[in-house]
Design a protein around this motif. Structure first.
Motif, PDB file in Angstrom:
ATOM      1  N   MET A  69       0.823  -1.194   0.000  1.00  0.00           N
ATOM      2  CA  MET A  69       0.000   0.000   0.000  1.00  0.00           C
ATOM      3  C   MET A  69       0.863   1.253   0.000  1.00  0.00           C
ATOM      4  O   MET A  69       0.552   2.216  -0.669  1.00  0.00           O
ATOM      5  CB  MET A  69      -0.939  -0.052   1.208  1.00  0.00           C
ATOM      6  CG  MET A  69      -1.825   1.137   1.335  1.00  0.00           C
ATOM      7  SD  MET A  69      -3.094   1.105   0.076  1.00  0.00           S
ATOM      8  CE  MET A  69      -4.113   2.416   0.620  1.00  0.00           C
ATOM      9  N   ARG A  70       1.938   1.230   0.757  1.00  0.00           N
ATOM     10  CA  ARG A  70       2.809   2.407   0.811  1.00  0.00           C
ATOM     11  C   ARG A  70       3.458   2.686  -0.527  1.00  0.00           C
ATOM     12  O   ARG A  70       3.647   3.837  -0.894  1.00  0.00           O
ATOM     13  CB  ARG A  70       3.871   2.235   1.889  1.00  0.00           C
ATOM     14  CG  ARG A  70       3.311   2.319   3.273  1.00  0.00           C
ATOM     15  CD  ARG A  70       4.384   2.216   4.304  1.00  0.00           C
ATOM     16  NE  ARG A  70       3.787   2.220   5.620  1.00  0.00           N
ATOM     17  CZ  ARG A  70       4.463   2.110   6.718  1.00  0.00           C
ATOM     18  NH1 ARG A  70       5.777   1.966   6.686  1.00  0.00           N
ATOM     19  NH2 ARG A  70       3.854   2.134   7.886  1.00  0.00           N
ATOM     20  N   ARG A  71       3.811   1.621  -1.245  1.00  0.00           N
ATOM     21  CA  ARG A  71       4.403   1.810  -2.569  1.00  0.00           C
ATOM     22  C   ARG A  71       3.411   2.446  -3.524  1.00  0.00           C
ATOM     23  O   ARG A  71       3.776   3.272  -4.354  1.00  0.00           O
ATOM     24  CB  ARG A  71       4.897   0.485  -3.129  1.00  0.00           C
ATOM     25  CG  ARG A  71       6.119  -0.020  -2.439  1.00  0.00           C
ATOM     26  CD  ARG A  71       6.605  -1.279  -3.065  1.00  0.00           C
ATOM     27  NE  ARG A  71       7.710  -1.803  -2.277  1.00  0.00           N
ATOM     28  CZ  ARG A  71       8.207  -2.997  -2.419  1.00  0.00           C
ATOM     29  NH1 ARG A  71       7.690  -3.808  -3.316  1.00  0.00           N
ATOM     30  NH2 ARG A  71       9.203  -3.393  -1.675  1.00  0.00           N
ATOM     31  N   LEU A  72       2.161   2.055  -3.417  1.00  0.00           N
ATOM     32  CA  LEU A  72       1.143   2.651  -4.274  1.00  0.00           C
ATOM     33  C   LEU A  72       0.945   4.123  -3.948  1.00  0.00           C
ATOM     34  O   LEU A  72       0.779   4.953  -4.852  1.00  0.00           O
ATOM     35  CB  LEU A  72      -0.182   1.896  -4.128  1.00  0.00           C
ATOM     36  CG  LEU A  72      -0.209   0.480  -4.681  1.00  0.00           C
ATOM     37  CD1 LEU A  72      -1.545  -0.179  -4.367  1.00  0.00           C
ATOM     38  CD2 LEU A  72       0.056   0.476  -6.168  1.00  0.00           C
ATOM     39  N   LEU A  73       0.955   4.459  -2.672  1.00  0.00           N
ATOM     40  CA  LEU A  73       0.809   5.863  -2.277  1.00  0.00           C
ATOM     41  C   LEU A  73       1.996   6.682  -2.765  1.00  0.00           C
ATOM     42  O   LEU A  73       1.829   7.799  -3.264  1.00  0.00           O
ATOM     43  CB  LEU A  73       0.672   5.985  -0.763  1.00  0.00           C
ATOM     44  CG  LEU A  73      -0.600   5.416  -0.169  1.00  0.00           C
ATOM     45  CD1 LEU A  73      -0.579   5.546   1.351  1.00  0.00           C
ATOM     46  CD2 LEU A  73      -1.808   6.107  -0.748  1.00  0.00           C
ATOM     47  N   LEU A  74       3.192   6.128  -2.634  1.00  0.00           N
ATOM     48  CA  LEU A  74       4.382   6.821  -3.111  1.00  0.00           C
ATOM     49  C   LEU A  74       4.327   6.983  -4.629  1.00  0.00           C
ATOM     50  O   LEU A  74       4.629   8.059  -5.160  1.00  0.00           O
ATOM     51  CB  LEU A  74       5.649   6.062  -2.697  1.00  0.00           C
ATOM     52  CG  LEU A  74       6.967   6.670  -3.157  1.00  0.00           C
ATOM     53  CD1 LEU A  74       7.161   8.051  -2.535  1.00  0.00           C
ATOM     54  CD2 LEU A  74       8.125   5.763  -2.797  1.00  0.00           C
ATOM     55  N   ALA A  75       3.896   5.940  -5.327  1.00  0.00           N
ATOM     56  CA  ALA A  75       3.776   6.018  -6.784  1.00  0.00           C
ATOM     57  C   ALA A  75       2.758   7.080  -7.194  1.00  0.00           C
ATOM     58  O   ALA A  75       3.009   7.862  -8.127  1.00  0.00           O
ATOM     59  CB  ALA A  75       3.386   4.659  -7.356  1.00  0.00           C
ATOM     60  N   ALA A  76       1.613   7.130  -6.508  1.00  0.00           N
ATOM     61  CA  ALA A  76       0.595   8.123  -6.824  1.00  0.00           C
ATOM     62  C   ALA A  76       1.111   9.533  -6.539  1.00  0.00           C
ATOM     63  O   ALA A  76       0.877  10.457  -7.329  1.00  0.00           O
ATOM     64  CB  ALA A  76      -0.676   7.847  -6.016  1.00  0.00           C
ATOM     65  N   TRP A  77       1.826   9.696  -5.438  1.00  0.00           N
ATOM     66  CA  TRP A  77       2.352  11.008  -5.074  1.00  0.00           C
ATOM     67  C   TRP A  77       3.383  11.497  -6.089  1.00  0.00           C
ATOM     68  O   TRP A  77       3.330  12.641  -6.549  1.00  0.00           O
ATOM     69  CB  TRP A  77       2.934  10.950  -3.661  1.00  0.00           C
ATOM     70  CG  TRP A  77       3.508  12.246  -3.201  1.00  0.00           C
ATOM     71  CD1 TRP A  77       2.832  13.403  -2.962  1.00  0.00           C
ATOM     72  CD2 TRP A  77       4.874  12.510  -2.905  1.00  0.00           C
ATOM     73  NE1 TRP A  77       3.710  14.370  -2.541  1.00  0.00           N
ATOM     74  CE2 TRP A  77       4.959  13.842  -2.495  1.00  0.00           C
ATOM     75  CE3 TRP A  77       6.032  11.726  -2.939  1.00  0.00           C
ATOM     76  CZ2 TRP A  77       6.163  14.435  -2.126  1.00  0.00           C
ATOM     77  CZ3 TRP A  77       7.224  12.318  -2.567  1.00  0.00           C
ATOM     78  CH2 TRP A  77       7.289  13.651  -2.170  1.00  0.00           C
ATOM     79  N   VAL A  78       4.308  10.626  -6.475  1.00  0.00           N
ATOM     80  CA  VAL A  78       5.343  11.004  -7.439  1.00  0.00           C
ATOM     81  C   VAL A  78       4.714  11.270  -8.809  1.00  0.00           C
ATOM     82  O   VAL A  78       5.056  12.246  -9.484  1.00  0.00           O
ATOM     83  CB  VAL A  78       6.435   9.911  -7.518  1.00  0.00           C
ATOM     84  CG1 VAL A  78       7.376  10.160  -8.680  1.00  0.00           C
ATOM     85  CG2 VAL A  78       7.207   9.852  -6.212  1.00  0.00           C
ATOM     86  N   LEU A  79       3.790  10.409  -9.235  1.00  0.00           N
ATOM     87  CA  LEU A  79       3.102  10.615 -10.505  1.00  0.00           C
ATOM     88  C   LEU A  79       2.347  11.939 -10.493  1.00  0.00           C
ATOM     89  O   LEU A  79       2.398  12.704 -11.464  1.00  0.00           O
ATOM     90  CB  LEU A  79       2.135   9.460 -10.791  1.00  0.00           C
ATOM     91  CG  LEU A  79       1.297   9.600 -12.056  1.00  0.00           C
ATOM     92  CD1 LEU A  79       2.176   9.531 -13.298  1.00  0.00           C
ATOM     93  CD2 LEU A  79       0.229   8.530 -12.086  1.00  0.00           C
ATOM     94  N   GLY A  80       1.660  12.217  -9.404  1.00  0.00           N
ATOM     95  CA  GLY A  80       0.908  13.471  -9.300  1.00  0.00           C
ATOM     96  C   GLY A  80       1.801  14.690  -9.375  1.00  0.00           C
ATOM     97  O   GLY A  80       1.469  15.683 -10.033  1.00  0.00           O
ATOM     98  N   ALA A  81       2.951  14.635  -8.710  1.00  0.00           N
ATOM     99  CA  ALA A  81       3.884  15.759  -8.769  1.00  0.00           C
ATOM    100  C   ALA A  81       4.411  15.925 -10.191  1.00  0.00           C
ATOM    101  O   ALA A  81       4.531  17.056 -10.689  1.00  0.00           O
ATOM    102  CB  ALA A  81       5.030  15.544  -7.785  1.00  0.00           C
ATOM    103  N   GLY A  82       4.713  14.817 -10.863  1.00  0.00           N
ATOM    104  CA  GLY A  82       5.201  14.892 -12.235  1.00  0.00           C
ATOM    105  C   GLY A  82       4.168  15.460 -13.193  1.00  0.00           C
ATOM    106  O   GLY A  82       4.484  16.291 -14.051  1.00  0.00           O
ATOM    107  N   VAL A  83       2.929  15.017 -13.051  1.00  0.00           N
ATOM    108  CA  VAL A  83       1.849  15.526 -13.911  1.00  0.00           C
ATOM    109  C   VAL A  83       1.636  17.012 -13.642  1.00  0.00           C
ATOM    110  O   VAL A  83       1.447  17.806 -14.572  1.00  0.00           O
ATOM    111  CB  VAL A  83       0.549  14.722 -13.686  1.00  0.00           C
ATOM    112  CG1 VAL A  83      -0.646  15.399 -14.344  1.00  0.00           C
ATOM    113  CG2 VAL A  83       0.708  13.308 -14.212  1.00  0.00           C
ATOM    114  N   TYR A  84       1.690  17.409 -12.391  1.00  0.00           N
ATOM    115  CA  TYR A  84       1.525  18.823 -12.026  1.00  0.00           C
ATOM    116  C   TYR A  84       2.595  19.676 -12.689  1.00  0.00           C
ATOM    117  O   TYR A  84       2.306  20.705 -13.292  1.00  0.00           O
ATOM    118  CB  TYR A  84       1.574  18.978 -10.504  1.00  0.00           C
ATOM    119  CG  TYR A  84       1.422  20.404 -10.043  1.00  0.00           C
ATOM    120  CD1 TYR A  84       0.180  20.898  -9.677  1.00  0.00           C
ATOM    121  CD2 TYR A  84       2.513  21.267  -9.969  1.00  0.00           C
ATOM    122  CE1 TYR A  84       0.029  22.209  -9.254  1.00  0.00           C
ATOM    123  CE2 TYR A  84       2.375  22.571  -9.555  1.00  0.00           C
ATOM    124  CZ  TYR A  84       1.129  23.037  -9.189  1.00  0.00           C
ATOM    125  OH  TYR A  84       0.984  24.335  -8.782  1.00  0.00           O
TER     126      TYR A  84
END
Length: 149
Positions: free
Chosen positions: A1-16
């Motif tokens: 679960m933590r890896r998914l949260l980290l992946a979502a956070w990094v992806l979100g920052a990149g998209v932003y």
């Protein structure tokens, strides 16, 4: 679960950061320092709201359907990415005025942009993992014994 949260956070920052550069321009060094920080904060906020939405979703039959197959998350990711990438070409636009020049321009509608961004991060953060979404009928109990049939 933590890896998914980290992946979502990094992806979100990149998209932003990518969206800010494409839609707002790039001003050199100041943007190189500020945009990643703003992207990290915005991504953390959206992932946090997505976590709350995921908790509420678990309580509904839709939550069981979501966890039944990773195909739902994959379709959501692809659809959200398509909306963000091609929504303007599809006509989901709004008219804006550039604050410095006063010129008007058309860009992706804010609801489409925010909705696509939020659904993209939600799908990544709540990607159904096989075997962990719920106990199977013949699964081993925590004590090590199998369940009776």
């Amino acid at each position: 679960m933590r890896r998914l949260l980290l992946a979502a956070w990094v992806l979100g920052a990149g998209v932003y950061v990518a969206a800010a550069i494409v839609w707002g321009g790039y001003d050199g060094f100041p943007d190189m320092a500020v945009l990643p920080a703003c992207g990290a904060v915005a991504s953390a906020a959206v992932v946090g709201l997505g976590l709350l939405a995921g908790r509420l979703l678990r309580l509904t039959p839709l939550g069981r359907l979501w966890r039944s197959s990773p195909a739902w998350a994959a379709v959501t990711v692809v659809g959200s990415a398509a909306l963000l990438g091609f929504g303007s070409a599809a006509g989901l636009t709004s008219e804006f005025t550039h604050p410095d020049t006063g010129e008007t321009f058309r860009a992706l509608h804010p609801l489409a942009a925010l909705g696509g961004y939020a659904f993209l991060l939600f799908a990544v953060a709540h990607w159904p993992l096989g075997g962990r979404a719920g106990a199977q009928p013949d699964a081993v109990s925590p004590a090590g014994a199998t369940r009776p049939r």
